[in-house]
Scaffold this active site. Structure first.
Site: not given
Ligand code: HEM
Ligand code: SF4
Lengths: 210, 299
Positions: A169-171
């Site tokens: 999700t972060h990437i």
């Protein structure tokens, strides 16, 4: 030049280095861990010199990664404290997902989604570290009972999968929201980026400027 | 040990396809008649000798168990227990070692392809060159059998002399036992022989005598004739109803493919989001608005 003035510092060189050391280690941990997680991914152990080397270096990378993550926590925890606006932001996350940030409260340095990533990484990291140490037979094998190690194995596998999902999700967020990655590679972002995604932070930064 | 019977592999660790299994063999078993054991440890010596291993010289702490536990060299160990049954002293001497479970927890837990195999005859064997030394087999085993060597970080345990059995020989321990407390043959023959022995014991008053072949692990290819089958724990902690721990089932069972699919789907979902919503790009108006804010502040 006006354009030059329209740039904001976001991360110091130290913070960037800390972040990328952590990111590289986390990716290596995920790849080496996944190779032991499921037979279909065992080939990933070749990236680390085979199964035996994977078993040897995974925990050491884990220890270093945890230290570097601690560095990130010390740097960033203050900006990740939860506010009322964050709850409102979270309730309207569907607007954010469709790229319509005008419909949610203005975000400070970090929005509610980023804060959630931060705090879930904190929790998962603690779980991974404690369960990982418990599984580290070559160093601590004699300290625990077999039943405790079985529990550690379950906790380690579940929290590793959760962590990988959070990292994905972060990437993706960094890729999708254009102009974000330069913050972590060059240390600065454009005013327009801040206006669009972190307007409260922009107000604070502009307010500080002499 | 060596992987000698390559056409009759029933299960292979960390392998999702069918291993070479064309050849059919009869299930075999070793039967240990605890009531006939005199505790001479000839089997323990024969095991070291056949496998060409040496145990360190230890210290006596006042019990006959020597060494005090299974080790990476001692794959079978006589465990001595002194009990009182109805005012009569009795010596329980159990030959401990791998039970060669029909549903082996060690193999289930192993993450290294081919480091543990189960042959069609029921023998569970560690293929040491594929072992990565993670210690998962130790967590998988309901009997606390595998030991990790400090020398090479590989797991070791009884092979049921797979190398001897492959060429039609009985395991070294069975061959050497002077009282024939250890017998070896097809599993059905061994069950029949046990029945005969149990009938004899019952006649002699041991009404709880029976065969230890626990169903929780699918039965075992090493079985015991016990005088007190009702209380296996008194034989130095032999578990009453052993099965693969629910934690190991949770860790190694259906959860793995589900979680793996979950991670794959999460990655796919981000990609689909991208192709349906496109990049979220900063517009010229955003830059201008930020500029304006800056100029207003300066003014
Ligand atoms: C933070 C990121 C981490 C990730 C993503 C991660 C991931 C994984 C995964 C997926 C596995 C396989 C689990 C299984 O087979 O069910 C694993 C195993 C393992 N992990 Fe981690 N882990 C992390 C951190 C750590 C840390 C901090 C330590 C120890 C200090 C550690 C020590 C171990 C050990 C010892 C194993 C078993 C392999 C072996 O026996 O050597 N891990 N890890
Ligand atoms: S007793 Fe332990 S080591 Fe032996 S087959 Fe069963 S699970 Fe594997």
């Amino acid at each position: 030049m006006a354009e030059h003035n329209n740039i904001l510092d976001r991360y110091t060189p130290g913070a960037r280095l800390n972040h990328w050391i952590n990111a590289i280690l986390m990716i290596c941990l995920a790849l080496s861990g996944m190779s032991l997680f499921h037979p279909s991914l065992y080939f990933l152990s070749d990236l680390f010199g085979g199964g035996v080397w994977t078993r040897i270096i995974h925990p050491w990378m884990g220890v270093v990664a945890m230290l570097s993550f601690l560095g990130l926590v010390i740097r960033f925890w203050r900006f990740n404290l939860w506010t009322k606006d964050d709850s409102a932001w979270m309730k309207n996350i569907n607007h954010v997902m469709s790229g319509d940030e005008a419909k949610v409260p203005e975000a400070g340095k970090y929005n509610a989604g980023q804060k959630l990533v931060f705090w879930s990484l904190c929790v998962l990291t603690i779980l991974l570290l404690t369960s990982g140490l418990a599984l580290w037979d070559s160093q601590f094998g004699h300290l625990l009972t077999i039943e405790q190690k079985r529990l550690a194995a379950v906790v380690h596998a579940l929290s590793a999968v959760a962590l990988i999902a959070v990292v994905i999700t972060h990437i993706y967020a960094a890729i999708w929201i254009r102009g974000t990655i330069r913050g972590m590679t060059r240390g600065s972002v454009t005013g327009g980026w801040a206006w669009r995604h972190h307007r409260k932070w922009l107000r604070e930064e502009v307010g500080k400027a002499k | 040990m060596a992987n000698l019977q390559s056409l009759d592999i029933r299960r292979r660790s960390a392998t999702t396809t069918t291993p070479p299994s064309q050849r059919e063999t009869v299930p075999i078993a070793k039967l240990i008649d605890v009531s006939r054991c005199i505790g001479c440890k000839a089997c323990q010596s024969a095991c070291l000798e056949w496998n060409d291993l040496r145990e360190e010289i230890g210290v006596n702490v006042g019990v006959y168990d020597n060494p005090h536990d299974l080790t990476e060299n001692t794959w079978t160990l006589m465990r001595f227990t002194e009990i009182d049954v109805d005012g009569r002293f009795e010596w329980l001497i159990r030959k401990d070692g791998c039970m060669h479970c029909d549903d082996p927890g060690c193999l289930k837990a192993c993450p290294a392809p081919g480091a543990i195999v189960q042959y069609k005859n029921g023998i569970v064997d560690f293929v040491s060159e594929n072992c990565i030394g993670c210690g998962y087999c130790v967590k998988g085993c309901p009997f606390n059998i595998p030991r990790i060597s400090a020398k090479d970080q590989k797991a070791y345990k009884c092979t049921l002399c797979s190398d001897r059995v492959a060429v039609g020989q009985a395991p070294a321990c069975a061959k050497v036992c002077p009282t024939q407390a250890i017998s070896f043959g097809t599993k059905s023959d061994m069950v029949a022989w046990a029945d005969h022995r149990i009938a004899d014991l019952k006649e002699r008053g041991y009404k709880n005598a029976g065969l230890y072949n626990p169903a929780g692990v699918g039965g075992t290819h090493v079985m015991y004739v016990l005088k007190h089958l009702d209380k296996p724990e008194i034989y130095a902690g032999l578990p009453k109803d052993p099965k693969i721990s629910p934690l190991v089932e949770l860790w190694k069972g259906i959860t793995k493919p589900i979680l793996l699919a979950g991670v794959g789907l999460a990655a796919l979902a981000t990609f689909f989001h991208y192709v349906t919503h496109g990049p979220n790009e900063v517009q010229t108006e955003d830059e201008e608005a930020a500029e304006k804010m800056r100029r207003d502040k300066a003014a």
